[in-house]
Design a protein around this motif. Structure first.
Motif, short mmCIF file in Angstrom:
data_model
loop_
_atom_site.label_atom_id
_atom_site.label_comp_id
_atom_site.label_asym_id
_atom_site.label_seq_id
_atom_site.Cartn_x
_atom_site.Cartn_y
_atom_site.Cartn_z
N TYR A 3 0.86 -1.04 0.03
CA TYR A 3 0.05 0.18 0.00
C TYR A 3 1.00 1.10 -0.03
O TYR A 3 1.58 1.49 0.95
CB TYR A 3 -0.83 0.00 1.22
N ALA A 51 2.23 -4.62 3.39
CA ALA A 51 1.50 -5.29 4.13
C ALA A 51 1.66 -6.92 3.96
O ALA A 51 1.74 -7.43 5.22
CB ALA A 51 -0.11 -4.88 3.70
N PRO A 88 0.57 -10.83 15.15
CA PRO A 88 0.47 -9.71 15.94
C PRO A 88 -0.66 -8.64 15.09
O PRO A 88 -0.54 -8.80 13.88
CB PRO A 88 1.53 -9.15 16.25
N ASN A 89 -1.16 -7.73 15.61
CA ASN A 89 -1.77 -6.60 14.88
C ASN A 89 -1.07 -6.04 13.74
O ASN A 89 0.30 -5.77 13.99
CB ASN A 89 -2.18 -5.47 15.78
N GLY A 90 -1.41 -6.17 12.77
CA GLY A 90 -0.77 -5.33 11.51
C GLY A 90 0.30 -6.37 10.85
O GLY A 90 0.86 -6.22 10.02
N ALA A 91 0.22 -7.79 11.18
CA ALA A 91 0.95 -8.65 10.54
C ALA A 91 0.76 -8.93 9.15
O ALA A 91 1.79 -9.32 8.49
CB ALA A 91 1.00 -10.06 11.47
N GLY A 92 -0.37 -8.94 8.76
CA GLY A 92 -0.85 -9.03 7.25
C GLY A 92 -1.94 -10.23 7.24
O GLY A 92 -2.13 -10.77 6.08
N LYS A 93 -2.39 -10.82 8.14
CA LYS A 93 -3.45 -11.72 8.29
C LYS A 93 -4.83 -11.47 7.54
O LYS A 93 -5.03 -12.01 6.64
CB LYS A 93 -3.80 -12.33 9.86
N THR A 94 -5.25 -10.19 7.89
CA THR A 94 -6.67 -9.77 7.05
C THR A 94 -6.05 -9.68 5.65
O THR A 94 -7.09 -10.01 4.65
CB THR A 94 -6.90 -8.46 7.77
N THR A 95 -4.87 -9.08 5.31
CA THR A 95 -4.77 -8.73 3.94
C THR A 95 -4.57 -10.08 3.27
O THR A 95 -5.05 -10.22 2.06
CB THR A 95 -3.46 -8.13 3.86
N HIS A 135 -6.48 -14.44 17.01
CA HIS A 135 -5.45 -13.75 18.17
C HIS A 135 -5.52 -14.67 19.47
O HIS A 135 -4.86 -14.80 20.43
CB HIS A 135 -5.91 -12.65 18.68
N1 LIG Z 1 -6.28 -0.46 2.75
C1 LIG Z 1 -4.88 -0.30 3.31
N2 LIG Z 1 -4.48 0.78 3.16
C2 LIG Z 1 -3.02 1.12 3.69
N3 LIG Z 1 -2.49 0.16 4.55
C3 LIG Z 1 -2.93 -0.81 4.82
C4 LIG Z 1 -4.31 -1.20 4.33
N4 LIG Z 1 -4.73 -2.37 4.68
C5 LIG Z 1 -3.83 -2.97 5.65
N5 LIG Z 1 -2.59 -1.77 5.43
C6 LIG Z 1 -1.63 -2.15 6.42
O1 LIG Z 1 -0.80 -3.52 6.01
C7 LIG Z 1 -0.42 -3.87 7.14
C8 LIG Z 1 -1.02 -5.41 7.34
O2 LIG Z 1 -2.36 -5.02 7.99
P1 LIG Z 1 -3.38 -6.32 8.16
O3 LIG Z 1 -4.79 -5.71 8.33
O4 LIG Z 1 -3.47 -7.00 6.86
O5 LIG Z 1 -2.92 -6.90 9.30
P2 LIG Z 1 -3.35 -7.96 10.50
O6 LIG Z 1 -2.31 -9.04 10.76
O7 LIG Z 1 -4.68 -8.47 10.11
O8 LIG Z 1 -3.67 -7.06 11.56
P3 LIG Z 1 -5.18 -7.14 12.67
O9 LIG Z 1 -4.96 -8.11 13.62
O10 LIG Z 1 -4.65 -5.83 13.48
O11 LIG Z 1 -6.09 -7.02 11.93
C9 LIG Z 1 -0.66 -2.98 8.36
O12 LIG Z 1 0.56 -2.14 8.56
C10 LIG Z 1 -1.83 -2.13 7.77
O13 LIG Z 1 -1.80 -0.67 8.55
#
Ligand SMILES: Nc1ncnc2c1ncn2[C@@H]1O[C@H](COP(=O)(O)OP(=O)(O)OP(=O)(O)O)[C@@H](O)[C@H]1O
Length: 314
Positions: free
Chosen positions: A11, A16, A35-42, A185
């Motif tokens: 991004y 991500a 952890p938060n922000g690790a990239g799981k949701t992406t 988590h």
């Molecule tokens: N649409 C977006 N635009 C910019 N940055 C993004 C976007 N989506 C995710 N990110 C960034 O990409 C990184 C991974 O995010 P992601 O949501 O995949 O993590 P996660 O492991 O699912 O965290 P969580 O458990 O907090 O949901 C983070 O730094 C997040 O800020």
């Protein structure tokens, strides 16, 4: 089977997901931890075709999700219970899902029964608790008898009984051949439910191992010992070079020792022991070690274990 290969998603200047690869085979519950922000949701969003990767591919049942004509028949998903239409009843919601995926509506009552919502079939979703919405979400995910399930934080909002129920439900599905991928988590829950764990940190796979192996590889076994003479015992053990910590319940946890050595040392110093047990580490300890968080030992180096996302898979 879910297959993720060398996924990269940026991004702007932020990355991500940075080369993530793993698979979630049939008959297995695979946990996706990070952890938060690790990239799981992406990663999950890429799997569901909601986000396009810059590189790599993500396949469900050998195909991209977006190419599935009736996705619910192949992959069931539980992402956000809150995305349910609150004005509908539980039954209306499932009927709408069934129609849009050409699934026979006769299955609806069976699914409501399976998730313990048979009595709430005609209740509006707006009156549901978060736990009930999770159950309804699961009923929807199961509507098409999918061979793959993709669940994000499935125990969110469930009470203790609901958590135990969800655990055995997912284990049963895997035992009958479903590929279950759970992003969560909840470390204790993942440890109890998942056969295999993929740990993601800063967009990379840090470990991809069977749960037991992950724990044994990334934690140090310890001995839990109790004695009325705790202070003296602690001093003796420390003098002998052991790392000693107070354990919950007032005993001592001794790292890097065996029960025989501790028993012998206590005998030598005429200290009576009340309890002496070998303890294995927890997934939480292994996870903290892997992500290098405070509390984690980081004793085993920082190299990713599964650079290609496939090492150590069965
Ligand atoms: N649409 C977006 N635009 C910019 N940055 C993004 C976007 N989506 C995710 N990110 C960034 O990409 C990184 C991974 O995010 P992601 O949501 O995949 O993590 P996660 O492991 O699912 O965290 P969580 O458990 O907090 O949901 C983070 O730094 C997040 O800020």
């Amino acid at each position: 089977m879910i297959e993720v290969e060398d996924l990269v998603k940026r991004y702007g200047t932020a990355t991500a997901v940075d080369g993530v690869g793993f698979s979630a085979p049939a008959g297995t519950v695979t946990g996706l931890l990070g952890p938060n922000g690790a990239g799981k949701t992406t990663t999950v969003k890429i799997l569901l075709g909601l986000v396009r990767p810059d590189r790599g591919r993500a396949l469900v049942d050998g195909r991209p999700y977006t190419s599935l004509a009736r996705p619910l028949r192949i992959v069931g998903t539980l992402l956000e219970a809150d995305s349910l239409h609150r004005g509908r009843t539980a039954r209306q919601h499932l009927l709408w899902l069934a129609r849009s995926n050409r699934i026979p509506p006769e299955r609806i009552d069976r699914r409501l029964e399976q998730v313990g919502l048979a009595d709430q079939a005609r209740t509006r979703i707006s009156a549901f608790s978060l736990g009930m919405r999770q159950r309804l979400g699961l009923a929807g995910a199961l509507l098409g008898d999918p061979k793959i399930l993709l669940l994000d934080e499935p125990v969110n909002g469930l009470d203790a009984e609901g958590i135990v129920w969800m655990r055995s439900f997912l284990r049963d599905l895997a035992a009958r051949g479903t590929a279950v991928l759970v992003s969560s988590h909840h470390m204790t829950e993942v440890a109890r439910t998942a056969d295999h764990v993929v740990v993601i940190g800063s967009g990379r796979v840090l470990a991809d191992l069977p749960t037991g192996e992950l724990i044994s590889r990334y934690t140090q076994p310890k001995v839990r010992v109790t004695s009325a003479e705790r202070e003296r015992l602690s001093a003796v053990l420390e003098d002998a070079g052991y790392a000693v910590r107070t354990s919950p319940g007032g005993g001592l946890d001794v790292a890097g020792a065996g029960t025989a050595e501790i028993g012998a040392l206590a005998g030598e110093h005429r200290i009576v022991l009340e309890g002496l047990t070998q303890e294995s580490g927890s997934l939480e300890e292994a996870y903290l070690d892997l992500i290098g968080a405070p509390g984690g030992g980081r004793a085993h180096g920082t190299e990713p274990l599964a650079a290609d996302g496939r090492r150590n898979r069965r």
